[in-house]
Design a protein around this motif. Sequence first.
Motif, PDB file in Angstrom:
ATOM      1  N   GLU A 180       5.651 -10.975  -1.627  1.00  0.00           N
ATOM      2  CA  GLU A 180       5.919  -9.671  -1.015  1.00  0.00           C
ATOM      3  C   GLU A 180       6.347  -8.634  -2.051  1.00  0.00           C
ATOM      4  O   GLU A 180       7.229  -8.892  -2.873  1.00  0.00           O
ATOM      5  CB  GLU A 180       7.029  -9.825   0.041  1.00  0.00           C
ATOM      6  CG  GLU A 180       7.340  -8.526   0.759  1.00  0.00           C
ATOM      7  CD  GLU A 180       8.470  -8.664   1.768  1.00  0.00           C
ATOM      8  OE1 GLU A 180       8.918  -7.628   2.292  1.00  0.00           O
ATOM      9  OE2 GLU A 180       8.916  -9.798   2.038  1.00  0.00           O
ATOM     10  N   CYS A 196       1.491 -10.077   0.262  1.00  0.00           N
ATOM     11  CA  CYS A 196       2.125  -9.409   1.395  1.00  0.00           C
ATOM     12  C   CYS A 196       2.475  -8.008   0.908  1.00  0.00           C
ATOM     13  O   CYS A 196       3.355  -7.848   0.050  1.00  0.00           O
ATOM     14  CB  CYS A 196       3.370 -10.138   1.858  1.00  0.00           C
ATOM     15  SG  CYS A 196       4.300  -9.183   3.083  1.00  0.00           S
ATOM     16  N   VAL A 197       1.771  -7.026   1.431  1.00  0.00           N
ATOM     17  CA  VAL A 197       2.005  -5.643   1.011  1.00  0.00           C
ATOM     18  C   VAL A 197       3.040  -5.022   1.958  1.00  0.00           C
ATOM     19  O   VAL A 197       2.751  -4.796   3.123  1.00  0.00           O
ATOM     20  CB  VAL A 197       0.707  -4.817   1.027  1.00  0.00           C
ATOM     21  CG1 VAL A 197       0.974  -3.384   0.602  1.00  0.00           C
ATOM     22  CG2 VAL A 197      -0.326  -5.453   0.112  1.00  0.00           C
ATOM     23  N   ASP A 198       4.238  -4.795   1.436  1.00  0.00           N
ATOM     24  CA  ASP A 198       5.272  -4.109   2.212  1.00  0.00           C
ATOM     25  C   ASP A 198       5.241  -2.633   1.804  1.00  0.00           C
ATOM     26  O   ASP A 198       5.771  -2.255   0.760  1.00  0.00           O
ATOM     27  CB  ASP A 198       6.643  -4.736   1.944  1.00  0.00           C
ATOM     28  CG  ASP A 198       7.710  -4.214   2.906  1.00  0.00           C
ATOM     29  OD1 ASP A 198       7.702  -2.992   3.169  1.00  0.00           O
ATOM     30  OD2 ASP A 198       8.536  -5.004   3.379  1.00  0.00           O
ATOM     31  N   PHE A 199       4.576  -1.832   2.644  1.00  0.00           N
ATOM     32  CA  PHE A 199       4.414  -0.418   2.308  1.00  0.00           C
ATOM     33  C   PHE A 199       5.760   0.301   2.255  1.00  0.00           C
ATOM     34  O   PHE A 199       5.963   1.197   1.428  1.00  0.00           O
ATOM     35  CB  PHE A 199       3.488   0.264   3.317  1.00  0.00           C
ATOM     36  CG  PHE A 199       2.040  -0.072   3.138  1.00  0.00           C
ATOM     37  CD1 PHE A 199       1.317   0.427   2.062  1.00  0.00           C
ATOM     38  CD2 PHE A 199       1.383  -0.892   4.040  1.00  0.00           C
ATOM     39  CE1 PHE A 199      -0.023   0.124   1.882  1.00  0.00           C
ATOM     40  CE2 PHE A 199       0.041  -1.208   3.878  1.00  0.00           C
ATOM     41  CZ  PHE A 199      -0.667  -0.699   2.798  1.00  0.00           C
ATOM     42  N   LEU A 228      -5.162  -9.652   4.925  1.00  0.00           N
ATOM     43  CA  LEU A 228      -3.981  -9.028   4.340  1.00  0.00           C
ATOM     44  C   LEU A 228      -2.795  -9.182   5.275  1.00  0.00           C
ATOM     45  O   LEU A 228      -2.928  -9.030   6.495  1.00  0.00           O
ATOM     46  CB  LEU A 228      -4.256  -7.538   4.085  1.00  0.00           C
ATOM     47  CG  LEU A 228      -3.400  -6.841   3.026  1.00  0.00           C
ATOM     48  CD1 LEU A 228      -3.467  -7.554   1.683  1.00  0.00           C
ATOM     49  CD2 LEU A 228      -3.847  -5.388   2.858  1.00  0.00           C
ATOM     50  N   HIS A 229      -1.661  -9.509   4.706  1.00  0.00           N
ATOM     51  CA  HIS A 229      -0.415  -9.532   5.477  1.00  0.00           C
ATOM     52  C   HIS A 229       0.377  -8.300   5.064  1.00  0.00           C
ATOM     53  O   HIS A 229       0.560  -8.040   3.878  1.00  0.00           O
ATOM     54  CB  HIS A 229       0.378 -10.810   5.191  1.00  0.00           C
ATOM     55  CG  HIS A 229       1.439 -11.089   6.205  1.00  0.00           C
ATOM     56  ND1 HIS A 229       1.178 -11.752   7.387  1.00  0.00           N
ATOM     57  CD2 HIS A 229       2.751 -10.779   6.233  1.00  0.00           C
ATOM     58  CE1 HIS A 229       2.306 -11.839   8.092  1.00  0.00           C
ATOM     59  NE2 HIS A 229       3.272 -11.258   7.412  1.00  0.00           N
ATOM     60  N   ILE A 230       0.846  -7.557   6.058  1.00  0.00           N
ATOM     61  CA  ILE A 230       1.440  -6.235   5.809  1.00  0.00           C
ATOM     62  C   ILE A 230       2.797  -6.143   6.494  1.00  0.00           C
ATOM     63  O   ILE A 230       2.961  -6.599   7.631  1.00  0.00           O
ATOM     64  CB  ILE A 230       0.509  -5.131   6.364  1.00  0.00           C
ATOM     65  CG1 ILE A 230      -0.808  -5.112   5.580  1.00  0.00           C
ATOM     66  CG2 ILE A 230       1.171  -3.748   6.328  1.00  0.00           C
ATOM     67  CD1 ILE A 230      -1.938  -4.407   6.310  1.00  0.00           C
ATOM     68  N   MET A 249       5.617  -3.137   7.557  1.00  0.00           N
ATOM     69  CA  MET A 249       5.695  -1.689   7.721  1.00  0.00           C
ATOM     70  C   MET A 249       6.943  -1.368   8.532  1.00  0.00           C
ATOM     71  O   MET A 249       7.355  -2.146   9.393  1.00  0.00           O
ATOM     72  CB  MET A 249       4.450  -1.197   8.474  1.00  0.00           C
ATOM     73  CG  MET A 249       4.023   0.207   8.113  1.00  0.00           C
ATOM     74  SD  MET A 249       2.596   0.731   9.098  1.00  0.00           S
ATOM     75  CE  MET A 249       1.313  -0.295   8.436  1.00  0.00           C
ATOM     76  N   CYS A 260      -0.859   5.846   6.899  1.00  0.00           N
ATOM     77  CA  CYS A 260      -1.023   4.445   6.479  1.00  0.00           C
ATOM     78  C   CYS A 260      -2.020   3.727   7.391  1.00  0.00           C
ATOM     79  O   CYS A 260      -2.939   3.050   6.920  1.00  0.00           O
ATOM     80  CB  CYS A 260       0.333   3.743   6.496  1.00  0.00           C
ATOM     81  SG  CYS A 260       0.279   2.052   5.874  1.00  0.00           S
ATOM     82  N   LEU A 305      -5.711   2.021   6.641  1.00  0.00           N
ATOM     83  CA  LEU A 305      -6.033   0.635   7.000  1.00  0.00           C
ATOM     84  C   LEU A 305      -7.327   0.574   7.807  1.00  0.00           C
ATOM     85  O   LEU A 305      -8.161  -0.311   7.610  1.00  0.00           O
ATOM     86  CB  LEU A 305      -4.889   0.002   7.798  1.00  0.00           C
ATOM     87  CG  LEU A 305      -3.558  -0.202   7.064  1.00  0.00           C
ATOM     88  CD1 LEU A 305      -2.509  -0.752   8.017  1.00  0.00           C
ATOM     89  CD2 LEU A 305      -3.717  -1.122   5.868  1.00  0.00           C
ATOM     90  N   VAL A 339      -0.091  -6.945  10.750  1.00  0.00           N
ATOM     91  CA  VAL A 339       0.943  -5.951  10.431  1.00  0.00           C
ATOM     92  C   VAL A 339       2.222  -6.380  11.140  1.00  0.00           C
ATOM     93  O   VAL A 339       2.249  -6.499  12.367  1.00  0.00           O
ATOM     94  CB  VAL A 339       0.546  -4.538  10.906  1.00  0.00           C
ATOM     95  CG1 VAL A 339       1.712  -3.561  10.706  1.00  0.00           C
ATOM     96  CG2 VAL A 339      -0.692  -4.040  10.178  1.00  0.00           C
TER      97      VAL A 339
END
Length: 274
Positions: free
Chosen positions: A144, A171-174, A210-212, A214, A240, A244, A253
């Motif tokens: 992450e 894991c993209v934590d915006f 992708l695991h996100i 937000m 955002c 996506l 998400v």
Amino acid sequence: MRGINRLLFGISGLPIGNGHKFNYASGITYLKGFGLDAMELLFVRSVNVSDKNKDAILENKLKNDFYLSAHGSYYINLNADEWKKQEESMQRIINAAEALAKVQGRSLIFHPGFYLKDSKEMTYDTIRQNLSRLPYKGIDYRLETTGKGTQFGTLEELVSLCKEVSSCKLCVDFAHIHARNNGSLKGYDDFAKLLQYIADELGQAALHDLHIHMGGIQYSEKGERHHLPLEESDFNFKACLQALKDFNVKGCVICEGPRVEYDALLLKKTYETL
């Protein structure tokens, strides 16, 4: 549910409900009825899936066609000063992955570590070596992006690790990226640039799995402070979500913050109108 062909929306931890106390099994049923698709089990202080509750969780997961991931321990540092602490961190990751497998979960999310006194290059090498030693048990290890400059975990560092360690994914934590860079994600182009970078480095397949994370976030020049309700923060969730959609991102998400299921449903409904 492997090979998700759309974007699922869910929450971190248990739902708020209307003063009702939930466990994981009842939370799944409630969230499905609420209109959501996923839950991230919180193993942050202890692994709380056991032989006592796993059957009920799995039954409700399968009955509701629900997606489960888990957030690993807060006490993971694969770059700890002491070898013993690195080994303890490895064991925490393995224990969490084994528990998640019992309920047919998919992704284990964790922050890999801290720089401490080491250079960024030395930290990267130590963490890469440790990640390479983790046994793959059918659970994806999701690294992450982190919210503070003291934490290892820029998007660039994690993308590079995903190239080198086959069991690791993103894991993209915006919200974390936004906070780490003192409010850097302002408009559509900022989000599009990140997604394009992931596609360029890891291929389109990474965007299709992708695991996100937000959510609203408060931050300072030092990075993340705490989560906020989406509409009380400056996080541009509409831009955002548009990015996506335009990049045809698939996966999950997870919404974090004090209004978990309400903000998660806001994200899902906003996404569906785009």
